[in-house]
Design a protein around this motif. Structure first.
Motif, PDB file in Angstrom:
ATOM      1  N   GLU A 204      45.364  60.773  29.774  1.00  0.00           N
ATOM      2  CA  GLU A 204      45.612  59.347  29.966  1.00  0.00           C
ATOM      3  C   GLU A 204      45.470  58.937  31.430  1.00  0.00           C
ATOM      4  O   GLU A 204      44.935  57.860  31.742  1.00  0.00           O
ATOM      5  CB  GLU A 204      47.015  59.018  29.455  1.00  0.00           C
ATOM      6  CG  GLU A 204      47.416  57.565  29.608  1.00  0.00           C
ATOM      7  CD  GLU A 204      48.843  57.325  29.159  1.00  0.00           C
ATOM      8  OE1 GLU A 204      49.434  56.336  29.610  1.00  0.00           O
ATOM      9  OE2 GLU A 204      49.368  58.139  28.359  1.00  0.00           O
ATOM     10  N   MET A 205      45.920  59.803  32.341  1.00  0.00           N
ATOM     11  CA  MET A 205      45.963  59.436  33.760  1.00  0.00           C
ATOM     12  C   MET A 205      44.674  59.751  34.503  1.00  0.00           C
ATOM     13  O   MET A 205      44.329  59.069  35.471  1.00  0.00           O
ATOM     14  CB  MET A 205      47.127  60.181  34.442  1.00  0.00           C
ATOM     15  CG  MET A 205      48.481  59.899  33.837  1.00  0.00           C
ATOM     16  SD  MET A 205      48.997  58.166  34.012  1.00  0.00           S
ATOM     17  CE  MET A 205      49.179  58.044  35.791  1.00  0.00           C
ATOM     18  N   LEU A 206      43.961  60.783  34.087  1.00  0.00           N
ATOM     19  CA  LEU A 206      42.824  61.270  34.862  1.00  0.00           C
ATOM     20  C   LEU A 206      41.590  60.412  34.642  1.00  0.00           C
ATOM     21  O   LEU A 206      41.235  60.100  33.500  1.00  0.00           O
ATOM     22  CB  LEU A 206      42.530  62.721  34.490  1.00  0.00           C
ATOM     23  CG  LEU A 206      41.501  63.471  35.344  1.00  0.00           C
ATOM     24  CD1 LEU A 206      41.912  64.936  35.503  1.00  0.00           C
ATOM     25  CD2 LEU A 206      40.113  63.416  34.704  1.00  0.00           C
ATOM     26  N   ASP A 207      40.957  60.046  35.750  1.00  0.00           N
ATOM     27  CA  ASP A 207      39.717  59.268  35.709  1.00  0.00           C
ATOM     28  C   ASP A 207      38.537  60.233  35.804  1.00  0.00           C
ATOM     29  O   ASP A 207      38.278  60.794  36.876  1.00  0.00           O
ATOM     30  CB  ASP A 207      39.690  58.284  36.878  1.00  0.00           C
ATOM     31  CG  ASP A 207      38.416  57.445  36.909  1.00  0.00           C
ATOM     32  OD1 ASP A 207      37.556  57.641  36.027  1.00  0.00           O
ATOM     33  OD2 ASP A 207      38.282  56.616  37.825  1.00  0.00           O
ATOM     34  N   PRO A 208      37.798  60.465  34.715  1.00  0.00           N
ATOM     35  CA  PRO A 208      36.697  61.431  34.737  1.00  0.00           C
ATOM     36  C   PRO A 208      35.623  61.103  35.758  1.00  0.00           C
ATOM     37  O   PRO A 208      34.965  62.010  36.280  1.00  0.00           O
ATOM     38  CB  PRO A 208      36.133  61.351  33.314  1.00  0.00           C
ATOM     39  CG  PRO A 208      37.250  60.809  32.489  1.00  0.00           C
ATOM     40  CD  PRO A 208      37.991  59.878  33.391  1.00  0.00           C
ATOM     41  N   SER A 209      35.450  59.832  36.099  1.00  0.00           N
ATOM     42  CA  SER A 209      34.421  59.478  37.078  1.00  0.00           C
ATOM     43  C   SER A 209      34.808  59.896  38.485  1.00  0.00           C
ATOM     44  O   SER A 209      33.952  60.111  39.342  1.00  0.00           O
ATOM     45  CB  SER A 209      34.157  57.973  37.041  1.00  0.00           C
ATOM     46  OG  SER A 209      35.306  57.243  37.446  1.00  0.00           O
TER      47      SER A 209
END
Length: 259
Positions: A204-209
């Motif tokens: 939920e928290m991690l931004d893959p970009s």
């Protein structure tokens, strides 16, 4: 808790400890009177059992005396102190260690057996990790194990110094991997439990970009091993890589010398 052999300047104490280590290699004088109720072997065996069950911190002269059923002062007539007792325990554990490798024309099989034998022995006696020292007990257990394992490395055809270095290299890997596995087993949560708790929130928290490599590779690895880390998987992955490194040395891609 590293346990060091007493300083060589303490000649009397050092001689006494070495005599205890080699007590079965030299005839002991027969003393008149009844056979002793307690022997050094009994003390060492009880101490190893206590360490296997509850860790090295649980080994005290008072506790081992209680386990045997005697007064603490009785033990002091057999071993001078806890440091000496742990030294005797280490050496006896190596006396009892089964040979890791049988003769084989396949050097990788033999070296792999040495690594795995040491790894499994540490897992059976986790306190040996705590007791590891760069000044090992000069007893028949340590020296006998060194002799057996050198005999496995000798056919590789390396110089004496490099032979010793290769053995140290593979044993260091086995010990480090075992320490990692022991820590993992002692954790309050399994890796699977930890990942079940952390994974959904992290997703939920991690931004893959922002973290594309961490996201892609971490996801693939986590799915493969069922969590963020698996000590035994890491150990199994590492063994062939250790053998590859020794092969490279034997094949002459690196000089046969230790700087």
């Amino acid at each position: 808790m590293p346990v060091n052999v007493p300083a060589v300047t303490d000649v009397t104490r050092t001689r006494r400890l070495i005599e205890l280590l080699w007590r079965h290699e030299r005839p002991q004088p027969v003393r008149p009177g009844p056979r002793p109720r307690v022997t050094v072997d009994m003390v060492v065996t009880a101490a190893i059992a206590r360490a296997d069950a509850d860790g090295l911190d649980s080994v005290t002269i008072r506790q081992i005396a209680a386990d045997i059923g005697v007064r603490p002062m009785t033990l002091y007539s057999h071993v001078p102190d806890k440091e000496a007792l742990v030294t005797l325990m280490i050496d006896q554990c190596l006396v009892d260690m089964p040979p890791s490798a049988a003769p084989s024309p396949d050097r990788r099989d033999v070296l792999s057996a040495v690594i795995d034998g040491n790894y499994r022995w540490y897992l059976a006696h986790p306190w040996l990790i705590e007791a590891h020292t760069e000044q090992p007990p000069p007893g028949p257990g340590v020296i006998g194990k060194y002799e057996r394992e050198l005999a496995v490395i000798i056919p590789l055809g390396l110089s004496d110094v490099t032979t010793d270095a290769v053995l140290t290299f593979v044993l260091d890997y086995a010990r480090a991997a075992a320490a990692d596995t022991i820590r993992s087993r002692r954790a309050e949560q399994t890796n699977e439990q930890w990942w079940e708790a952390v994974g959904p929130v992290l997703t939920e928290m991690l931004d893959p970009s922002r973290f594309p490599l961490a996201h892609r590779i971490g996801s693939a690895a986590g799915a493969r091993i069922g969590g963020a880390y698996d000590a035994e998987h890491s150990y199994r992955f590492g063994v062939p890589r250790i053998l590859d490194a020794v092969d490279t040395l034997i094949n002459g891609e690196f000089p046969d010398q230790v700087e």
